[in-house]
Design a protein around this motif. Sequence first.
Motif, PDB file in Angstrom:
ATOM      1  N   LYS A  69      73.403 -74.478  35.669  1.00 52.55           N
ATOM      2  CA  LYS A  69      73.245 -75.550  34.669  1.00 52.55           C
ATOM      3  C   LYS A  69      72.805 -75.032  33.316  1.00 52.55           C
ATOM      4  CE  LYS A  69      72.696 -79.882  37.021  1.00 52.55           C
ATOM      5  NZ  LYS A  69      71.736 -80.803  37.595  1.00 52.55           N
ATOM      6  N   ASN A  70      71.919 -74.031  33.349  1.00 49.07           N
ATOM      7  CA  ASN A  70      71.390 -73.533  32.078  1.00 49.07           C
ATOM      8  C   ASN A  70      71.631 -72.023  32.018  1.00 49.07           C
ATOM      9  OD1 ASN A  70      69.897 -72.567  29.953  1.00 49.07           O
ATOM     10  ND2 ASN A  70      68.025 -73.665  30.477  1.00 49.07           N
ATOM     11  N   PRO A  71      72.629 -71.580  31.245  1.00 45.31           N
ATOM     12  CA  PRO A  71      72.997 -70.154  31.254  1.00 45.31           C
ATOM     13  C   PRO A  71      71.881 -69.226  30.806  1.00 45.31           C
ATOM     14  CG  PRO A  71      74.460 -71.453  29.808  1.00 45.31           C
ATOM     15  CD  PRO A  71      73.416 -72.391  30.318  1.00 45.31           C
ATOM     16  N   LYS A  72      70.870 -69.761  30.139  1.00 45.48           N
ATOM     17  CA  LYS A  72      69.802 -68.875  29.664  1.00 45.48           C
ATOM     18  C   LYS A  72      68.612 -68.835  30.614  1.00 45.48           C
ATOM     19  CE  LYS A  72      70.994 -68.605  24.891  1.00 45.48           C
ATOM     20  NZ  LYS A  72      70.687 -68.933  23.517  1.00 45.48           N
ATOM     21  N   LEU A  73      68.766 -69.444  31.776  1.00 46.07           N
ATOM     22  CA  LEU A  73      67.672 -69.448  32.747  1.00 46.07           C
ATOM     23  C   LEU A  73      68.064 -68.608  33.965  1.00 46.07           C
ATOM     24  CD1 LEU A  73      64.921 -70.631  33.645  1.00 46.07           C
ATOM     25  CD2 LEU A  73      66.174 -72.598  34.563  1.00 46.07           C
ATOM     26  N   PHE A  74      67.210 -67.637  34.290  1.00 45.17           N
ATOM     27  CA  PHE A  74      67.485 -66.729  35.410  1.00 45.17           C
ATOM     28  C   PHE A  74      66.349 -66.808  36.438  1.00 45.17           C
ATOM     29  CE2 PHE A  74      69.812 -65.116  31.870  1.00 45.17           C
ATOM     30  CZ  PHE A  74      70.959 -64.568  32.397  1.00 45.17           C
ATOM     31  N   PHE A  75      66.697 -66.552  37.669  1.00 41.05           N
ATOM     32  CA  PHE A  75      65.678 -66.437  38.723  1.00 41.05           C
ATOM     33  C   PHE A  75      65.849 -65.091  39.410  1.00 41.05           C
ATOM     34  CE2 PHE A  75      65.529 -70.999  38.209  1.00 41.05           C
ATOM     35  CZ  PHE A  75      64.208 -71.316  38.474  1.00 41.05           C
ATOM     36  N   ALA A  76      64.752 -64.547  39.902  1.00 43.94           N
ATOM     37  CA  ALA A  76      64.816 -63.276  40.640  1.00 43.94           C
ATOM     38  C   ALA A  76      63.670 -63.235  41.624  1.00 43.94           C
ATOM     39  CB  ALA A  76      64.703 -62.104  39.665  1.00 43.94           C
ATOM     40  N   GLY A  77      63.773 -62.323  42.586  1.00 46.81           N
ATOM     41  CA  GLY A  77      62.673 -62.119  43.521  1.00 46.81           C
ATOM     42  C   GLY A  77      62.634 -63.179  44.596  1.00 46.81           C
ATOM     43  N   GLN A  78      61.467 -63.263  45.185  1.00 45.62           N
ATOM     44  CA  GLN A  78      61.277 -64.087  46.369  1.00 45.62           C
ATOM     45  C   GLN A  78      61.650 -65.555  46.168  1.00 45.62           C
ATOM     46  OE1 GLN A  78      57.888 -63.106  49.103  1.00 45.62           O
ATOM     47  NE2 GLN A  78      57.047 -64.823  47.985  1.00 45.62           N
ATOM     48  N   ILE A  79      61.468 -66.038  44.959  1.00 48.00           N
ATOM     49  CA  ILE A  79      61.742 -67.457  44.700  1.00 48.00           C
ATOM     50  C   ILE A  79      63.239 -67.781  44.850  1.00 48.00           C
ATOM     51  CG2 ILE A  79      62.105 -67.367  42.176  1.00 48.00           C
ATOM     52  CD1 ILE A  79      60.187 -69.837  42.045  1.00 48.00           C
ATOM     53  N   THR A  80      64.089 -66.749  44.800  1.00 51.33           N
ATOM     54  CA  THR A  80      65.532 -66.990  44.967  1.00 51.33           C
ATOM     55  C   THR A  80      65.933 -67.043  46.439  1.00 51.33           C
ATOM     56  OG1 THR A  80      66.121 -64.647  45.015  1.00 51.33           O
ATOM     57  CG2 THR A  80      66.093 -65.714  42.844  1.00 51.33           C
ATOM     58  N   TRP A  88      65.686 -56.529  38.666  1.00 50.99           N
ATOM     59  CA  TRP A  88      66.407 -55.623  37.769  1.00 50.99           C
ATOM     60  C   TRP A  88      67.690 -56.285  37.264  1.00 50.99           C
ATOM     61  CZ3 TRP A  88      71.275 -53.361  38.612  1.00 50.99           C
ATOM     62  CH2 TRP A  88      71.635 -52.392  37.670  1.00 50.99           C
ATOM     63  N   LEU A  89      68.446 -56.885  38.173  1.00 54.18           N
ATOM     64  CA  LEU A  89      69.729 -57.474  37.769  1.00 54.18           C
ATOM     65  C   LEU A  89      69.511 -58.684  36.845  1.00 54.18           C
ATOM     66  CD1 LEU A  89      72.823 -57.205  38.214  1.00 54.18           C
ATOM     67  CD2 LEU A  89      72.602 -59.047  39.871  1.00 54.18           C
ATOM     68  N   ALA A  90      68.543 -59.519  37.186  1.00 52.17           N
ATOM     69  CA  ALA A  90      68.292 -60.697  36.347  1.00 52.17           C
ATOM     70  C   ALA A  90      67.832 -60.254  34.953  1.00 52.17           C
ATOM     71  CB  ALA A  90      67.237 -61.586  36.993  1.00 52.17           C
ATOM     72  N   GLY A  91      66.992 -59.217  34.903  1.00 49.68           N
ATOM     73  CA  GLY A  91      66.509 -58.713  33.617  1.00 49.68           C
ATOM     74  C   GLY A  91      67.647 -58.147  32.785  1.00 49.68           C
ATOM     75  N   LEU A  92      68.511 -57.392  33.464  1.00 46.47           N
ATOM     76  CA  LEU A  92      69.664 -56.805  32.778  1.00 46.47           C
ATOM     77  C   LEU A  92      70.533 -57.918  32.182  1.00 46.47           C
ATOM     78  CD1 LEU A  92      70.992 -53.877  32.667  1.00 46.47           C
ATOM     79  CD2 LEU A  92      72.474 -54.702  34.468  1.00 46.47           C
ATOM     80  N   ASN A  93      70.793 -58.939  32.975  1.00 48.77           N
ATOM     81  CA  ASN A  93      71.646 -60.027  32.501  1.00 48.77           C
ATOM     82  C   ASN A  93      70.972 -60.850  31.405  1.00 48.77           C
ATOM     83  OD1 ASN A  93      74.108 -59.649  33.745  1.00 48.77           O
ATOM     84  ND2 ASN A  93      73.431 -60.584  35.663  1.00 48.77           N
TER      85      ASN A  93
END
Length: 207
Positions: free
Chosen positions: A86-97, A110-115
């Motif tokens: 829904k929001n291209p500028k919002l990323f999730f990573a780690g356990q919460i995913t 690492w991947l979320a940060g890179l993106n």
Amino acid sequence: MKPKGLPDPKTGFEPYAAVQLRQENLMADAYSLVGFQNHLRYGEQERVLKLIPGLENADFLQFGQIHRNTFINSPKILDATLQTRKNPKLFFAGQITGVEGYIESVGTGWLAGLNAARIMRNENLIAAPETSAIGALCRYVSNVETKNFQPVNITFGLLESLPPELRKKYRNKRERHQVQVEMALREWDEFLLEIQRKNTKAQSINV
Ligand SMILES: Cc1cc2nc3c(=O)[nH]c(=O)nc-3n(C[C@H](O)[C@H](O)[C@H](O)COP(=O)(O)OP(=O)(O)OC[C@H]3O[C@@H](n4cnc5c(N)ncnc54)[C@H](O)[C@@H]3O)c2cc1C
């Protein structure tokens, strides 16, 4: 708690099980007992754990508890780039995913940060190769079809399975795993090279 490679120095025999004590403080007088999350009553935990040779006189500072992960419903929310749909500028990573474990959390972080950095530079977002562990985890959390989505650790079961001809050739599980690892490392090296060249041909998604 597998005792493999841990023979008792006194007898030379492998015990039935081995428990790991992880140092908890600098004074080295508090240790945690790895892998003992449980929901036995505290009194019962004390009784059972004191049966372990060496722990007969242990003082228990804290008893085991079952922990509960909080996680989002990633298959409905995330793409394999770890970006929210829904929001291209919002990323999730780690356990919460819905990944679980240190390495899994660091890998997706690492991947979320890179993106997140790439989106700021108006570059295409990237998904990790599906043969790799990070790619397999991201594919799982963003795609799995289940009514009861639950966190996962990385396992060979999450990796893309080998094509039928290779499955036929390598009937032994160990050999198949070895081939999967070799394929993953090869594709991972290519993936990193692609990133370095800033040519995101591999599985790129336009923003
Ligand atoms: C008892 C236990 C033992 C474990 N043992 C292992 C093990 O041996 N090996 C293994 O691989 N994994 C283990 N795990 C799992 C591992 O700890 C987690 O999968 C991993 O730490 C998750 O990393 P993370 O960065 O995604 O989340 P976390 O490590 O939970 O980090 C999230 C951070 O966000 C902070 N935060 C939360 N809300 C907010 C907010 N609103 N604002 C700002 N900050 C906030 C939290 O304080 C926390 O610091 C264990 C977990 C538990 C509970």
